[in-house]
Design a protein around this motif. Sequence first.
Motif, PDB file in Angstrom:
ATOM      1  N   VAL A 147      -8.889   4.142   0.966  1.00  0.00           N
ATOM      2  CA  VAL A 147     -10.120   3.347   0.513  1.00  0.00           C
ATOM      3  C   VAL A 147      -9.706   2.971  -0.900  1.00  0.00           C
ATOM      4  N   VAL A 148      -9.670   1.806  -1.153  1.00  0.00           N
ATOM      5  CA  VAL A 148      -9.596   1.345  -2.609  1.00  0.00           C
ATOM      6  C   VAL A 148     -10.760   1.264  -3.482  1.00  0.00           C
ATOM      7  N   LEU A 149     -10.518   2.435  -4.462  1.00  0.00           N
ATOM      8  CA  LEU A 149     -11.824   2.936  -5.275  1.00  0.00           C
ATOM      9  C   LEU A 149     -11.934   2.063  -6.420  1.00  0.00           C
ATOM     10  N   SER A 150     -10.996   1.728  -7.030  1.00  0.00           N
ATOM     11  CA  SER A 150     -11.282   0.873  -8.060  1.00  0.00           C
ATOM     12  C   SER A 150      -9.832  -0.003  -8.105  1.00  0.00           C
ATOM     13  N   SER A 151      -9.986  -1.316  -8.864  1.00  0.00           N
ATOM     14  CA  SER A 151      -9.067  -2.351  -9.104  1.00  0.00           C
ATOM     15  C   SER A 151      -8.972  -2.922 -10.591  1.00  0.00           C
ATOM     16  N   GLU A 152      -7.743  -3.466 -11.023  1.00  0.00           N
ATOM     17  CA  GLU A 152      -7.956  -3.952 -12.319  1.00  0.00           C
ATOM     18  C   GLU A 152      -6.732  -4.875 -12.455  1.00  0.00           C
ATOM     19  N   ALA A 153      -7.056  -5.972 -13.096  1.00  0.00           N
ATOM     20  CA  ALA A 153      -5.974  -6.942 -13.158  1.00  0.00           C
ATOM     21  C   ALA A 153      -5.039  -6.492 -14.153  1.00  0.00           C
ATOM     22  N   VAL A 154      -3.626  -6.848 -13.855  1.00  0.00           N
ATOM     23  CA  VAL A 154      -2.728  -6.370 -14.868  1.00  0.00           C
ATOM     24  C   VAL A 154      -1.827  -7.850 -14.965  1.00  0.00           C
ATOM     25  N   PRO A 155      -0.967  -7.764 -16.202  1.00  0.00           N
ATOM     26  CA  PRO A 155      -0.090  -8.840 -16.229  1.00  0.00           C
ATOM     27  C   PRO A 155       1.228  -8.828 -15.067  1.00  0.00           C
ATOM     28  N   VAL A 156       1.420  -9.866 -14.699  1.00  0.00           N
ATOM     29  CA  VAL A 156       2.504 -10.047 -13.578  1.00  0.00           C
ATOM     30  C   VAL A 156       3.841  -9.207 -13.984  1.00  0.00           C
ATOM     31  N   ALA A 157       4.474  -9.024 -15.192  1.00  0.00           N
ATOM     32  CA  ALA A 157       5.365  -8.238 -15.559  1.00  0.00           C
ATOM     33  C   ALA A 157       5.184  -6.752 -15.391  1.00  0.00           C
TER      34      ALA A 157
ATOM     35  N   LEU B 103       0.884  -1.182   0.096  1.00  0.00           N
ATOM     36  CA  LEU B 103       0.191   0.055  -0.105  1.00  0.00           C
ATOM     37  C   LEU B 103       0.809   1.436  -0.049  1.00  0.00           C
ATOM     38  N   SER B 104       0.487   2.317  -0.710  1.00  0.00           N
ATOM     39  CA  SER B 104       0.857   3.487  -0.843  1.00  0.00           C
ATOM     40  C   SER B 104      -0.257   4.548  -0.656  1.00  0.00           C
ATOM     41  N   ALA B 105       0.121   5.931  -0.573  1.00  0.00           N
ATOM     42  CA  ALA B 105      -1.169   6.805  -0.421  1.00  0.00           C
ATOM     43  C   ALA B 105      -2.097   6.818  -1.473  1.00  0.00           C
ATOM     44  N   ASP B 106      -1.549   6.505  -2.759  1.00  0.00           N
ATOM     45  CA  ASP B 106      -2.324   6.699  -3.804  1.00  0.00           C
ATOM     46  C   ASP B 106      -2.530   5.126  -4.581  1.00  0.00           C
ATOM     47  N   GLN B 107      -1.901   4.008  -4.081  1.00  0.00           N
ATOM     48  CA  GLN B 107      -1.830   2.787  -4.952  1.00  0.00           C
ATOM     49  C   GLN B 107      -1.919   1.697  -3.800  1.00  0.00           C
ATOM     50  N   ALA B 108      -2.634   0.619  -4.399  1.00  0.00           N
ATOM     51  CA  ALA B 108      -2.772  -0.801  -3.657  1.00  0.00           C
ATOM     52  C   ALA B 108      -2.245  -1.748  -4.738  1.00  0.00           C
ATOM     53  N   LEU B 109      -1.182  -2.526  -4.634  1.00  0.00           N
ATOM     54  CA  LEU B 109      -0.479  -3.334  -5.488  1.00  0.00           C
ATOM     55  C   LEU B 109      -0.778  -4.841  -4.809  1.00  0.00           C
ATOM     56  N   THR B 110      -1.582  -5.752  -5.495  1.00  0.00           N
ATOM     57  CA  THR B 110      -2.042  -6.933  -4.599  1.00  0.00           C
ATOM     58  C   THR B 110      -1.703  -8.054  -5.516  1.00  0.00           C
ATOM     59  N   PHE B 111      -0.949  -9.055  -5.001  1.00  0.00           N
ATOM     60  CA  PHE B 111      -0.529 -10.256  -5.464  1.00  0.00           C
ATOM     61  C   PHE B 111      -0.868 -11.293  -4.917  1.00  0.00           C
ATOM     62  N   ARG B 112      -1.775 -12.205  -5.541  1.00  0.00           N
ATOM     63  CA  ARG B 112      -2.261 -13.175  -4.945  1.00  0.00           C
ATOM     64  C   ARG B 112      -1.712 -14.578  -5.675  1.00  0.00           C
ATOM     65  N   SER B 113      -1.478 -15.912  -4.726  1.00  0.00           N
ATOM     66  CA  SER B 113      -1.137 -17.056  -5.579  1.00  0.00           C
ATOM     67  C   SER B 113      -1.989 -18.107  -4.604  1.00  0.00           C
TER      68      SER B 113
ATOM     69  N   ARG C 285      -6.696   1.774  -7.130  1.00  0.00           N
ATOM     70  CA  ARG C 285      -6.411   3.308  -6.906  1.00  0.00           C
ATOM     71  C   ARG C 285      -6.957   3.659  -5.635  1.00  0.00           C
ATOM     72  N   VAL C 286      -6.238   4.330  -4.873  1.00  0.00           N
ATOM     73  CA  VAL C 286      -6.510   4.531  -3.528  1.00  0.00           C
ATOM     74  C   VAL C 286      -6.772   6.041  -3.161  1.00  0.00           C
TER      75      VAL C 286
END
Length: 143
Positions: A103-113, A76-86, A98-99
């Motif tokens: 509060v996380v307002l939106s979240s989108e899947a991205v490639p691992v790279a 977590l940072s002030a403006d971002q939440a990066l989530t990695f799950r396995s 986007r934080v």
Amino acid sequence: MPVEPALPAEAASTGGPLGNLVADHLRRVEVAMLGRILTTTLVGALPASMVRVERRRSLLDRLFRRPGVVLGVSVLSADQALTFRSPAVGVTEARVGRVVGGVVLSSEAVPVAEWLTLLGDLLTRASAADEATRIALERGLLQ
């Protein structure tokens, strides 16, 4: 979920349906292993205020007060939440959120790279802004 033994590399290089299945399986296992290593390293290296850990605890884990298996990590940072799950072998989920106001307002899947690139940027900004974070990262990542 049991892990099937990997077939020899020559079976994957022969092409055809079997070779493609073997190559895909090996890629999934490699990404899952990356996920386990990544979550363990980030949890150990980053300050608790920057990391949220998701765990799966069995009944025995609860009875014996064990923490359980790490399924994922959110940085977590002030403006971002990066989530990695396995959550299982061969299954990975990399998301960027986007934080606003914590509060996380939106979240989108991205490639691992892409997720790894964003994580590097976030860690660079965090270590430049906070000396304690930089020291923790160096200690955790250089071990």
